[in-house]
Design a protein around this motif. Structure first.
Motif, PDB file in Angstrom:
ATOM      1  N   LEU A 172     -21.321 105.424 -12.674  1.00 33.96           N
ATOM      2  CA  LEU A 172     -20.025 106.059 -12.954  1.00 33.96           C
ATOM      3  C   LEU A 172     -20.047 106.823 -14.279  1.00 33.96           C
ATOM      4  CD1 LEU A 172     -17.524 103.298 -11.806  1.00 33.96           C
ATOM      5  CD2 LEU A 172     -18.047 105.456 -10.674  1.00 33.96           C
ATOM      6  N   VAL A 173     -20.592 106.217 -15.305  1.00 35.37           N
ATOM      7  CA  VAL A 173     -20.643 106.893 -16.597  1.00 35.37           C
ATOM      8  C   VAL A 173     -21.655 108.044 -16.533  1.00 35.37           C
ATOM      9  CG1 VAL A 173     -21.097 106.592 -19.062  1.00 35.37           C
ATOM     10  CG2 VAL A 173     -19.889 104.833 -17.805  1.00 35.37           C
ATOM     11  N   GLY A 174     -22.682 107.902 -15.716  1.00 33.02           N
ATOM     12  CA  GLY A 174     -23.641 108.984 -15.529  1.00 33.02           C
ATOM     13  C   GLY A 174     -22.996 110.229 -14.937  1.00 33.02           C
ATOM     14  N   VAL A 175     -22.055 110.041 -14.035  1.00 30.43           N
ATOM     15  CA  VAL A 175     -21.328 111.182 -13.475  1.00 30.43           C
ATOM     16  C   VAL A 175     -20.529 111.881 -14.572  1.00 30.43           C
ATOM     17  CG1 VAL A 175     -19.455 111.831 -11.907  1.00 30.43           C
ATOM     18  CG2 VAL A 175     -21.243 110.291 -11.138  1.00 30.43           C
ATOM     19  N   LEU A 176     -19.898 111.105 -15.449  1.00 32.78           N
ATOM     20  CA  LEU A 176     -19.142 111.702 -16.550  1.00 32.78           C
ATOM     21  C   LEU A 176     -20.057 112.460 -17.509  1.00 32.78           C
ATOM     22  CD1 LEU A 176     -16.674 108.792 -17.339  1.00 32.78           C
ATOM     23  CD2 LEU A 176     -16.230 110.881 -16.046  1.00 32.78           C
ATOM     24  N   GLU A 177     -21.222 111.921 -17.781  1.00 31.16           N
ATOM     25  CA  GLU A 177     -22.178 112.615 -18.643  1.00 31.16           C
ATOM     26  C   GLU A 177     -22.683 113.892 -17.980  1.00 31.16           C
ATOM     27  OE1 GLU A 177     -23.288 112.215 -21.780  1.00 31.16           O
ATOM     28  OE2 GLU A 177     -21.807 110.625 -22.031  1.00 31.16           O
ATOM     29  N   LEU A 178     -22.824 113.883 -16.670  1.00 33.14           N
ATOM     30  CA  LEU A 178     -23.240 115.084 -15.954  1.00 33.14           C
ATOM     31  C   LEU A 178     -22.180 116.176 -16.077  1.00 33.14           C
ATOM     32  CD1 LEU A 178     -25.329 116.418 -14.090  1.00 33.14           C
ATOM     33  CD2 LEU A 178     -24.038 115.498 -12.174  1.00 33.14           C
ATOM     34  N   VAL A 179     -20.914 115.783 -15.997  1.00 34.16           N
ATOM     35  CA  VAL A 179     -19.832 116.750 -16.191  1.00 34.16           C
ATOM     36  C   VAL A 179     -19.884 117.308 -17.608  1.00 34.16           C
ATOM     37  CG1 VAL A 179     -17.318 116.989 -16.341  1.00 34.16           C
ATOM     38  CG2 VAL A 179     -18.344 115.799 -14.412  1.00 34.16           C
ATOM     39  N   ALA A 180     -20.157 116.449 -18.580  1.00 30.32           N
ATOM     40  CA  ALA A 180     -20.256 116.901 -19.974  1.00 30.32           C
ATOM     41  C   ALA A 180     -21.430 117.860 -20.154  1.00 30.32           C
ATOM     42  CB  ALA A 180     -20.397 115.713 -20.913  1.00 30.32           C
ATOM     43  N   LEU A 181     -22.505 117.670 -19.411  1.00 34.16           N
ATOM     44  CA  LEU A 181     -23.644 118.588 -19.476  1.00 34.16           C
ATOM     45  C   LEU A 181     -23.305 119.938 -18.850  1.00 34.16           C
ATOM     46  CD1 LEU A 181     -26.861 116.573 -18.628  1.00 34.16           C
ATOM     47  CD2 LEU A 181     -26.511 118.040 -20.583  1.00 34.16           C
ATOM     48  N   LEU A 182     -22.609 119.913 -17.722  1.00 35.02           N
ATOM     49  CA  LEU A 182     -22.328 121.144 -16.992  1.00 35.02           C
ATOM     50  C   LEU A 182     -21.194 121.951 -17.608  1.00 35.02           C
ATOM     51  CD1 LEU A 182     -22.658 119.821 -13.346  1.00 35.02           C
ATOM     52  CD2 LEU A 182     -24.323 121.125 -14.662  1.00 35.02           C
ATOM     53  N   ASP A 183     -20.213 121.276 -18.214  1.00 33.20           N
ATOM     54  CA  ASP A 183     -19.055 121.970 -18.778  1.00 33.20           C
ATOM     55  C   ASP A 183     -18.702 121.382 -20.151  1.00 33.20           C
ATOM     56  OD1 ASP A 183     -16.869 123.604 -19.097  1.00 33.20           O
ATOM     57  OD2 ASP A 183     -15.557 122.398 -17.831  1.00 33.20           O
ATOM     58  N   PRO A 184     -19.502 121.692 -21.177  1.00 32.06           N
ATOM     59  CA  PRO A 184     -19.236 121.086 -22.486  1.00 32.06           C
ATOM     60  C   PRO A 184     -17.938 121.548 -23.118  1.00 32.06           C
ATOM     61  CG  PRO A 184     -21.027 122.675 -22.653  1.00 32.06           C
ATOM     62  CD  PRO A 184     -20.684 122.543 -21.191  1.00 32.06           C
ATOM     63  N   VAL A 185     -17.519 122.789 -22.870  1.00 32.20           N
ATOM     64  CA  VAL A 185     -16.274 123.288 -23.462  1.00 32.20           C
ATOM     65  C   VAL A 185     -15.072 122.612 -22.804  1.00 32.20           C
ATOM     66  CG1 VAL A 185     -14.856 125.332 -23.842  1.00 32.20           C
ATOM     67  CG2 VAL A 185     -17.336 125.477 -24.100  1.00 32.20           C
ATOM     68  N   GLY A 186     -15.096 122.482 -21.510  1.00 33.51           N
ATOM     69  CA  GLY A 186     -14.010 121.804 -20.812  1.00 33.51           C
ATOM     70  C   GLY A 186     -13.912 120.340 -21.199  1.00 33.51           C
ATOM     71  N   THR A 187     -15.044 119.708 -21.420  1.00 36.03           N
ATOM     72  CA  THR A 187     -15.048 118.322 -21.867  1.00 36.03           C
ATOM     73  C   THR A 187     -14.477 118.214 -23.273  1.00 36.03           C
ATOM     74  OG1 THR A 187     -17.003 117.936 -20.512  1.00 36.03           O
ATOM     75  CG2 THR A 187     -16.492 116.287 -22.155  1.00 36.03           C
ATOM     76  N   LYS A 188     -14.775 119.173 -24.119  1.00 35.15           N
ATOM     77  CA  LYS A 188     -14.256 119.160 -25.485  1.00 35.15           C
ATOM     78  C   LYS A 188     -12.747 119.385 -25.497  1.00 35.15           C
ATOM     79  CE  LYS A 188     -14.297 119.084 -29.890  1.00 35.15           C
ATOM     80  NZ  LYS A 188     -14.408 117.811 -30.558  1.00 35.15           N
ATOM     81  N   MET A 189     -12.211 120.136 -24.557  1.00 35.47           N
ATOM     82  CA  MET A 189     -10.773 120.382 -24.512  1.00 35.47           C
ATOM     83  C   MET A 189      -9.994 119.090 -24.257  1.00 35.47           C
ATOM     84  SD  MET A 189     -10.147 123.472 -25.261  1.00 35.47           S
ATOM     85  CE  MET A 189      -8.460 123.659 -24.750  1.00 35.47           C
ATOM     86  N   ALA A 190     -10.639 118.100 -23.681  1.00 38.51           N
ATOM     87  CA  ALA A 190      -9.968 116.826 -23.430  1.00 38.51           C
ATOM     88  C   ALA A 190      -9.898 115.959 -24.689  1.00 38.51           C
ATOM     89  CB  ALA A 190     -10.695 116.072 -22.327  1.00 38.51           C
ATOM     90  N   ASP A 191     -10.504 116.398 -25.777  1.00 38.35           N
ATOM     91  CA  ASP A 191     -10.476 115.663 -27.046  1.00 38.35           C
ATOM     92  C   ASP A 191      -9.180 116.000 -27.772  1.00 38.35           C
ATOM     93  OD1 ASP A 191     -11.005 114.372 -29.387  1.00 38.35           O
ATOM     94  OD2 ASP A 191     -12.600 115.708 -30.025  1.00 38.35           O
ATOM     95  N   ASP A 192      -8.232 115.075 -27.780  1.00 44.16           N
ATOM     96  CA  ASP A 192      -6.923 115.343 -28.376  1.00 44.16           C
ATOM     97  C   ASP A 192      -6.991 115.521 -29.887  1.00 44.16           C
ATOM     98  OD1 ASP A 192      -5.609 115.314 -25.987  1.00 44.16           O
ATOM     99  OD2 ASP A 192      -5.158 113.180 -26.077  1.00 44.16           O
ATOM    100  N   GLY A 193      -7.958 114.920 -30.535  1.00 47.51           N
ATOM    101  CA  GLY A 193      -8.063 115.022 -31.983  1.00 47.51           C
ATOM    102  C   GLY A 193      -8.486 116.403 -32.454  1.00 47.51           C
ATOM    103  N   ASP A 194      -9.359 117.052 -31.706  1.00 50.00           N
ATOM    104  CA  ASP A 194      -9.872 118.365 -32.099  1.00 50.00           C
ATOM    105  C   ASP A 194     -10.193 119.176 -30.843  1.00 50.00           C
ATOM    106  OD1 ASP A 194     -10.855 120.474 -33.572  1.00 50.00           O
ATOM    107  OD2 ASP A 194     -12.799 119.546 -33.951  1.00 50.00           O
ATOM    108  N   PRO A 195      -9.183 119.649 -30.103  1.00 50.48           N
ATOM    109  CA  PRO A 195      -9.435 120.283 -28.812  1.00 50.48           C
ATOM    110  C   PRO A 195     -10.160 121.629 -28.897  1.00 50.48           C
ATOM    111  CG  PRO A 195      -7.121 120.443 -29.359  1.00 50.48           C
ATOM    112  CD  PRO A 195      -7.765 119.580 -30.408  1.00 50.48           C
ATOM    113  N   PHE A 196     -10.079 122.317 -30.026  1.00 53.41           N
ATOM    114  CA  PHE A 196     -10.712 123.631 -30.109  1.00 53.41           C
ATOM    115  C   PHE A 196     -11.942 123.624 -31.004  1.00 53.41           C
ATOM    116  CE2 PHE A 196      -6.282 124.482 -29.021  1.00 53.41           C
ATOM    117  CZ  PHE A 196      -6.483 125.161 -27.828  1.00 53.41           C
TER     118      PHE A 196
END
Length: 78
Positions: free
Chosen positions: A15-39
């Motif tokens: 399950l966590v591997g799937v999340l890491e795969l998403v982070a590899l494929l779309d790093p900007v979209g994954t960063k947008m989910a960071d409420d502390g520093d979205p940009f």
């Protein structure tokens, strides 16, 4: 009990591997989910490869432990 723990390890790593795969494929979209520093700048690619490699190793360990339990007859009760 060992088979249950091995199955949980395998499930968690998958399950966590799937999340890491998403982070590899779309790093900007994954960063947008960071409420502390979205940009801010997304994680570097090597910062995603290391956890991914650790999850692959955990998946292999879980699958190996699970298969060893089934080869012994499926029951690890002593």
């Amino acid at each position: 009990m060992r088979a249950i723990l091995a199955a949980l390890l395998l499930l968690f790593a998958a399950l966590v591997g799937v999340l890491e795969l998403v982070a590899l494929l779309d790093p900007v979209g994954t960063k947008m989910a960071d409420d502390g520093d979205p940009f801010g700048d997304p994680r570097r690619s090597w910062a995603t490869y290391v956890p991914s490699a650790m999850l692959i190793l955990a998946s292999i360990a879980g699958a190996t432990a699970l298969l060893r339990g089934f080869r012994k007859g499926g029951s690890n009760v002593r």
